[in-house]
Design a protein around this motif. Structure first.
Motif, PDB file in Angstrom:
ATOM      1  N   TRP A 138       0.842  -1.215   0.000  1.00 64.53           N
ATOM      2  CA  TRP A 138       0.000   0.000   0.000  1.00 64.53           C
ATOM      3  C   TRP A 138       0.869   1.254   0.000  1.00 64.53           C
ATOM      4  O   TRP A 138       0.605   2.211  -0.732  1.00 64.53           O
ATOM      5  CB  TRP A 138      -0.905  -0.048   1.234  1.00 64.53           C
ATOM      6  CG  TRP A 138      -1.826   1.127   1.397  1.00 64.53           C
ATOM      7  CD1 TRP A 138      -2.824   1.510   0.585  1.00 64.53           C
ATOM      8  CD2 TRP A 138      -1.809   2.059   2.503  1.00 64.53           C
ATOM      9  NE1 TRP A 138      -3.461   2.629   1.094  1.00 64.53           N
ATOM     10  CE2 TRP A 138      -2.859   2.982   2.266  1.00 64.53           C
ATOM     11  CE3 TRP A 138      -1.028   2.185   3.641  1.00 64.53           C
ATOM     12  CZ2 TRP A 138      -3.139   4.020   3.157  1.00 64.53           C
ATOM     13  CZ3 TRP A 138      -1.301   3.223   4.525  1.00 64.53           C
ATOM     14  CH2 TRP A 138      -2.342   4.132   4.274  1.00 64.53           C
ATOM     15  N   ILE A 139       1.920   1.265   0.806  1.00 62.59           N
ATOM     16  CA  ILE A 139       2.832   2.412   0.840  1.00 62.59           C
ATOM     17  C   ILE A 139       3.640   2.493  -0.443  1.00 62.59           C
ATOM     18  O   ILE A 139       3.867   3.580  -0.989  1.00 62.59           O
ATOM     19  CB  ILE A 139       3.745   2.318   2.075  1.00 62.59           C
ATOM     20  CG1 ILE A 139       2.911   2.577   3.355  1.00 62.59           C
ATOM     21  CG2 ILE A 139       4.891   3.316   1.985  1.00 62.59           C
ATOM     22  CD1 ILE A 139       3.648   2.321   4.638  1.00 62.59           C
ATOM     23  N   ALA A 186      -4.485  -3.179  -4.233  1.00 59.63           N
ATOM     24  CA  ALA A 186      -5.345  -4.350  -4.369  1.00 59.63           C
ATOM     25  C   ALA A 186      -4.993  -5.135  -5.623  1.00 59.63           C
ATOM     26  O   ALA A 186      -4.979  -6.376  -5.618  1.00 59.63           O
ATOM     27  CB  ALA A 186      -6.808  -3.898  -4.405  1.00 59.63           C
ATOM     28  N   GLY A 187      -4.667  -4.438  -6.716  1.00 61.81           N
ATOM     29  CA  GLY A 187      -4.289  -5.128  -7.946  1.00 61.81           C
ATOM     30  C   GLY A 187      -3.012  -5.927  -7.783  1.00 61.81           C
ATOM     31  O   GLY A 187      -2.912  -7.068  -8.275  1.00 61.81           O
ATOM     32  N   ARG A 188      -2.029  -5.344  -7.114  1.00 64.10           N
ATOM     33  CA  ARG A 188      -0.765  -6.058  -6.901  1.00 64.10           C
ATOM     34  C   ARG A 188      -0.923  -7.237  -5.955  1.00 64.10           C
ATOM     35  O   ARG A 188      -0.276  -8.273  -6.113  1.00 64.10           O
ATOM     36  CB  ARG A 188       0.297  -5.102  -6.363  1.00 64.10           C
ATOM     37  CG  ARG A 188       0.937  -4.208  -7.412  1.00 64.10           C
ATOM     38  CD  ARG A 188       2.068  -3.417  -6.835  1.00 64.10           C
ATOM     39  NE  ARG A 188       3.089  -4.256  -6.185  1.00 64.10           N
ATOM     40  CZ  ARG A 188       4.169  -3.789  -5.569  1.00 64.10           C
ATOM     41  NH1 ARG A 188       4.368  -2.464  -5.503  1.00 64.10           N
ATOM     42  NH2 ARG A 188       5.036  -4.597  -4.997  1.00 64.10           N
ATOM     43  N   LEU A 189      -1.789  -7.080  -4.962  1.00 60.90           N
ATOM     44  CA  LEU A 189      -1.961  -8.134  -3.959  1.00 60.90           C
ATOM     45  C   LEU A 189      -2.972  -9.185  -4.380  1.00 60.90           C
ATOM     46  O   LEU A 189      -3.075 -10.245  -3.738  1.00 60.90           O
ATOM     47  CB  LEU A 189      -2.415  -7.511  -2.635  1.00 60.90           C
ATOM     48  CG  LEU A 189      -1.385  -6.622  -1.916  1.00 60.90           C
ATOM     49  CD1 LEU A 189      -2.053  -5.814  -0.817  1.00 60.90           C
ATOM     50  CD2 LEU A 189      -0.253  -7.482  -1.340  1.00 60.90           C
ATOM     51  N   VAL A 202      -8.303  -4.514   1.237  1.00 61.69           N
ATOM     52  CA  VAL A 202      -7.125  -3.704   1.547  1.00 61.69           C
ATOM     53  C   VAL A 202      -7.481  -2.653   2.593  1.00 61.69           C
ATOM     54  O   VAL A 202      -6.721  -2.425   3.545  1.00 61.69           O
ATOM     55  CB  VAL A 202      -6.584  -3.036   0.265  1.00 61.69           C
ATOM     56  CG1 VAL A 202      -5.463  -2.055   0.604  1.00 61.69           C
ATOM     57  CG2 VAL A 202      -6.094  -4.092  -0.718  1.00 61.69           C
ATOM     58  N   ARG A 203      -8.621  -2.001   2.430  1.00 64.69           N
ATOM     59  CA  ARG A 203      -9.038  -0.987   3.410  1.00 64.69           C
ATOM     60  C   ARG A 203      -9.201  -1.608   4.789  1.00 64.69           C
ATOM     61  O   ARG A 203      -8.805  -1.018   5.805  1.00 64.69           O
ATOM     62  CB  ARG A 203     -10.356  -0.339   2.971  1.00 64.69           C
ATOM     63  CG  ARG A 203     -10.237   0.521   1.722  1.00 64.69           C
ATOM     64  CD  ARG A 203     -11.537   1.281   1.462  1.00 64.69           C
ATOM     65  NE  ARG A 203     -11.468   2.044   0.218  1.00 64.69           N
ATOM     66  CZ  ARG A 203     -11.853   1.583  -0.963  1.00 64.69           C
ATOM     67  NH1 ARG A 203     -12.380   0.355  -1.063  1.00 64.69           N
ATOM     68  NH2 ARG A 203     -11.737   2.334  -2.039  1.00 64.69           N
TER      69      ARG A 203
END
Length: 620
Positions: free
Chosen positions: A550-551, A561-564, A571-572
């Motif tokens: 996220w950072i 979210a796309g990367r994870l 994610v939130r």
């Protein structure tokens, strides 16, 4: 009061105006009845009396004798002369009453005289009851009008129009002149040369009354299609007196409101100076509020959050509780917040209940009011009021989650306490050296703006400082350009935040200059970061990985979210859970997020932007 004209129109009494009397004195007030024998004395006089006079003597047929007989009733102001109507009044009597100006009424002989007296008494009672009711309504309007004088003035003028059966206008400071009125006459009344005036134009009767004592007077103008009698005139005068009180109340309220606005603006100016670090000017500006209010080296900050629409009410209660011992400001950035800056003398002996009692007083208010929250900071130098405000803001976020709705700044170990202060100050001084070439007058406001801009949004920082959001953005861009930093990147913001904090906490002592990586690559910092991030291990959903990505994606939820391979809402939820475990606010940005950024860099060795800007400084 009952009048001759009114009595003559009561059919059951068969009272009629005699010849030549219809227009003369028809509006005389009637107070009672009396029978007057020739030469008889009447206790109390004949003023206002209907005088019943037998006309069976010779005098009634002789004009001169009739005038002598009627001279006394006419001189004493008798309302009218009543004679039997059996054969009509003698011509000599008609001439005498016309010459003396006393109305002549005729009455059928089959109507008992006591019925006339009863009719007069009943009519007087009815009118007295009506007058009493109207005066009661008038007093009620005056009583309820103290809370909203403008509304009360409108209600009272509307009520007066209904009561007198006409049109009512308030001129001057409260309205416009009626079209039927002579502007010159209104000016005479408004300037006080006339207290009141009565005008008849065509079929309109107009009465003007000056309201209050202050010149130019507002003028009460009442118009109707019939003459004003004693009752309506008195009612207009009473209404003018009440209007004067309401207008005075309105003017006093307006003066109080303007005074409160001036004091509120002055308090906000003092807060903005403190936020900008200009303590000396803030102290001088605060002197008119309460002498010596900011005569201290340090202070703590409290933020109260009121329910929607209740801030002004809460502010008045807090002002009474604070009683000049602290600076209370309506927050310009958050419309439900109140900011309280409590000066704290360094000498413990001087910290009596004048300062120590503020916090408990605020907590008592919060405990007694549902929906009110309180966050408090630690003690800070006045020059670092902005930092104390940030702490209080983070404590307020915690207070929203607590059942008692109150929270104080938690003394957690901060990164700046672990770092080598001397080495960090040297690093910060070297990293921020490009700012040294800024003109001195512009450097202070620039750094104050950047400090708040790193903690809050540009809009809220602008409101707190009292500048435009474009000014905030321009100053942020200016500093970013000078330091070769992209301040839209959260990692760059974290580095600059640390540099400004270290630069403001002490001078740089001589020694070797180290890099930021070197500052973070120590056993103490790595241990601090490991302990902080280790709290995330209490949750088995991989919160640390989510935070890292996220950072890395500059706090972009969708990109992270796309990367994870997760849903954005997941994610939130991960970040929210991390906030609870770390006891730090992350989504709102600011110092808490920047510490997490630096902690991840210390543990993972991830690269951070370097402060290596060397652009030439130029004045803003």
């Amino acid at each position: 009061m009952v009048t001759v004209g009114l009595l003559a129109g009561i059919p059951e009494l068969t009272l009629r105006f005699g010849p030549g009397s219809r227009e003369r004195g028809a509006r005389r007030t009637v107070t009672g009845t009396v029978t007057l024998a020739e030469g008889a004395a009447v206790a109390g006089g004949l003023a206002g009396q209907l005088v019943r006079l037998p006309v069976d003597g010779d005098w009634a047929h002789d004009r001169h004798r009739a005038e002598r007989q009627l001279a006394r009733p006419a001189a004493e102001g008798a309302a009218a002369l009543v004679v039997p109507a059996s054969s009509g009044p003698p011509e000599a009597l008609v001439e005498a009453t016309a010459r003396l100006g006393i109305p002549l009424l005729t009455m059928s002989e089959d109507v008992p005289w006591h019925r006339v007296q009863r009719a007069v008494d009943d009519e007087r009672l009815r009118q007295a009851t009506g007058r009493s009711a109207r005066l009661t309504e008038l007093l009620e309007l005056a009583r309820t009008g103290t809370h909203d004088a403008d509304t009360a003035v409108r209600r009272l003028t509307a009520w007066l129009g209904d009561a007198v059966g006409g049109t009512v206008t308030l001129t001057g400071r409260c309205g416009t002149a009626p079209g039927a009125a002579d502007p010159h006459l209104i000016a005479e009344v408004a300037e006080g040369r006339l207290h009141a005036a009565a005008v008849q134009e065509d079929h309109t009767h107009l009465r003007l009354v000056a309201v209050g004592r202050q010149r130019p007077h507002p003028v009460l103008a009442v118009a109707r299609d019939r003459p004003f009698d004693e009752q309506s005139t008195a009612l207009v005068n009473h209404a003018a007196d009440v209007l004067a009180l309401l207008i005075r109340a309105r003017d006093a309220e307006e003066l109080r409101r303007r005074s409160e606005e001036a004091v509120s603006s002055l308090r906000l100016a003092v807060l903005q100076l403190l936020m900008g670090g200009d303590v000396a000017l803030a102290q001088r500006t605060a002197a008119p509020l309460h002498p010596g209010l900011l005569d201290a080296e340090s202070a703590d900050v409290h933020i109260l959050e009121a329910p929607e629409g209740r801030r002004d009410c809460l502010a008045r209660e807090c002002e009474a509780a604070v009683d000049g011992r602290a600076l209370l400001v309506r927050c310009p950035a958050y419309e439900q917040h109140l900011i309280v800056v409590v000066p704290l003398p360094e000498d413990a002996a001087a910290r009596d209940e004048r300062t120590d009692g503020v916090g408990p007083a605020l907590r008592r208010i919060v405990a007694a009011r549902d929906g009110v929250f309180l966050g408090g900071s630690g003690r800070h130098p006045l020059a670092r009021t902005a930092e104390a405000y940030g702490e209080a803001s983070r404590a307020l976020a915690v207070a929203r989650l607590r059942p008692d709705r109150m929270a104080a700044h938690t003394a957690q170990t901060r990164l700046t306490e672990i770092l080598d202060l001397a080495a960090t100050a040297r690093w910060a001084a070297e990293a921020l050296r490009p700012l040294d070439s800024l003109p001195y007058p512009s450097k202070g406001p620039l750094l104050a703006t950047v400090g708040l801009g790193l903690e809050f949004t540009a809009v809220n920082a602008a409101r707190i400082l009292g500048v435009s959001r474009n000014t905030v953005r321009a100053r942020m861009d200016r500093v970013g350009g000078l330091l070769d930093l992209d301040l839209s990147d959260v990692r760059a913001r974290a580095v600059l935040h640390l540099a400004l904090h270290a630069h403001g906490h002490g001078p740089a002592l001589p020694g070797g200059v180290v890099s930021l990586a070197g500052l973070l690559d120590t056993e103490g910092v790595r241990g601090w970061a490991a302990e902080l991030l280790g709290r995330l291990d209490a949750d088995d959903r991989g919160l640390r990985r989510t935070l890292r990505v996220w950072i890395a994606e500059n706090t972009g939820v969708e990109r992270a979210a796309g990367r994870l391979g997760l849903h954005p809402q997941t994610v939130r939820e991960h970040v929210r859970s991390a906030e609870q475990l770390l006891r730090r606010q992350l989504f709102t940005g600011g110092g808490d997020l920047y510490e997490v950024v630096l902690a991840l860099a210390a543990v993972d060795g991830s690269e951070l932007p370097a402060l290596t800007g060397c652009a030439t400084a130029m004045p803003l």
